[in-house]
Design an enzyme around this catalytic site. Structure first.
Site, mmCIF file in Angstrom:
data_model
loop_
_atom_site.group_PDB
_atom_site.id
_atom_site.type_symbol
_atom_site.label_atom_id
_atom_site.label_comp_id
_atom_site.label_asym_id
_atom_site.label_seq_id
_atom_site.Cartn_x
_atom_site.Cartn_y
_atom_site.Cartn_z
ATOM 1 N N HIS A 195 0.864 -1.211 -0.028
ATOM 2 C CA HIS A 195 -0.008 0.006 0.119
ATOM 3 C C HIS A 195 0.739 1.335 -0.211
ATOM 4 O O HIS A 195 2.085 1.134 -0.055
ATOM 5 C CB HIS A 195 -0.785 0.128 1.340
ATOM 6 N N CYS A 219 2.503 -3.250 6.691
ATOM 7 C CA CYS A 219 2.621 -4.229 5.791
ATOM 8 C C CYS A 219 4.034 -3.744 5.272
ATOM 9 O O CYS A 219 5.161 -3.416 5.470
ATOM 10 C CB CYS A 219 1.610 -4.826 5.267
#
Length: 244
Positions: free
Chosen positions: A172, A188
């Protein structure tokens, strides 16, 4: 005689003055114009994205095409968490390389997966563990955070699935560009917002993803294996781990 000598001295002084050079002020070197353009604004986005401040970013983490040898087919994403790079294999010995920041959740998955879902301007919801760990920060978002410039997932998110199940591993964007190249407290795998938009446009759902935690990719034996890299236009921080 004295007049002649005085004239000679004046002529000599004038000649020397003509040969002298005036030191020009040294201009401070700024960011490469190509990088400035690469990370410029995206005014046509659902939430108009401003230009990124690249003044505190190591240029090696900017998006660029590199020589890259791998057995993986073109279209595969290879994530080298140790060296903080994500590669999109292009074939013929080349790959597009992106700088990444890696959070705790990003260090807990290793192996292969597929992009199970893609989302533009995704919602973000903290996990129960996050809420319990930092209730003052995350409890208010238990029902989810609406998309926007302050959303931890940024303008795009790629959701990794394995054996038909969500791994909770996301690729992302980030609102903290200074964190690229670093290990961050949570989250992440994050890219510059402009880079996740670029990557998102290049990979379809179902694309293969290989996450490496301790291995070095075949194509680069050090983080900057190649001094032959071609730029391509097109402090730890805290962000919540990416959830649905």
């Amino acid at each position: 005689m004295c007049v002649s000598r005085a004239l000679s001295l004046l002529l000599l002084a004038a000649t020397l003055a003509g040969c002298a050079t005036t030191a020009l002020p040294v201009k401070k070197k700024g960011p490469d114009p190509m990088h400035v353009a690469m990370y410029g604004p995206h005014p046509d986005e659902r939430f108009p994205l401003p230009a990124m401040d690249i003044s505190r970013v190591n240029p090696k983490y900017f998006r660029q095409q590199v020589a890259y040898q791998t057995m993986e087919p073109a279209g595969t994403i290879v994530i080298d968490t140790q060296n903080r790079f994500l590669y999109l294999v292009q074939g013929e010995g080349m790959a597009m390389r992106y700088g990444i920041g890696v959070g705790k959740a990003g260090l807990e998955f290793e192996g292969t997966a597929r992009i199970g879902r893609k989302a533009e301007w995704p919602r973000w919801t903290p996990t129960q563990n996050m809420i319990e760990r930092e209730p003052e920060r995350n409890l208010k978002w238990a029902g989810g955070m609406e998309p926007g410039l302050t959303n931890p997932l940024g303008p795009r998110a790629l959701y990794l699935h394995k054996d038909g199940k969500d791994t909770l591993f996301r690729i992302h964007g980030t609102s903290e560009p200074w964190s690229i190249g670093k290990a961050v407290s949570s989250g992440c795998v994050r890219l510059f917002n402009q880079d996740i938009i670029d990557l998102y446009s290049r990979v379809p759902a179902g694309s293969r993803v290989v996450v490496l935690q301790h291995q070095t990719p075949m194509g680069e034996t050090t983080p900057m294996a190649a001094n032959q890299t071609t730029p391509m236009a097109g402090g730890d921080g805290l962000i919540p781990p990416a959830a649905i």
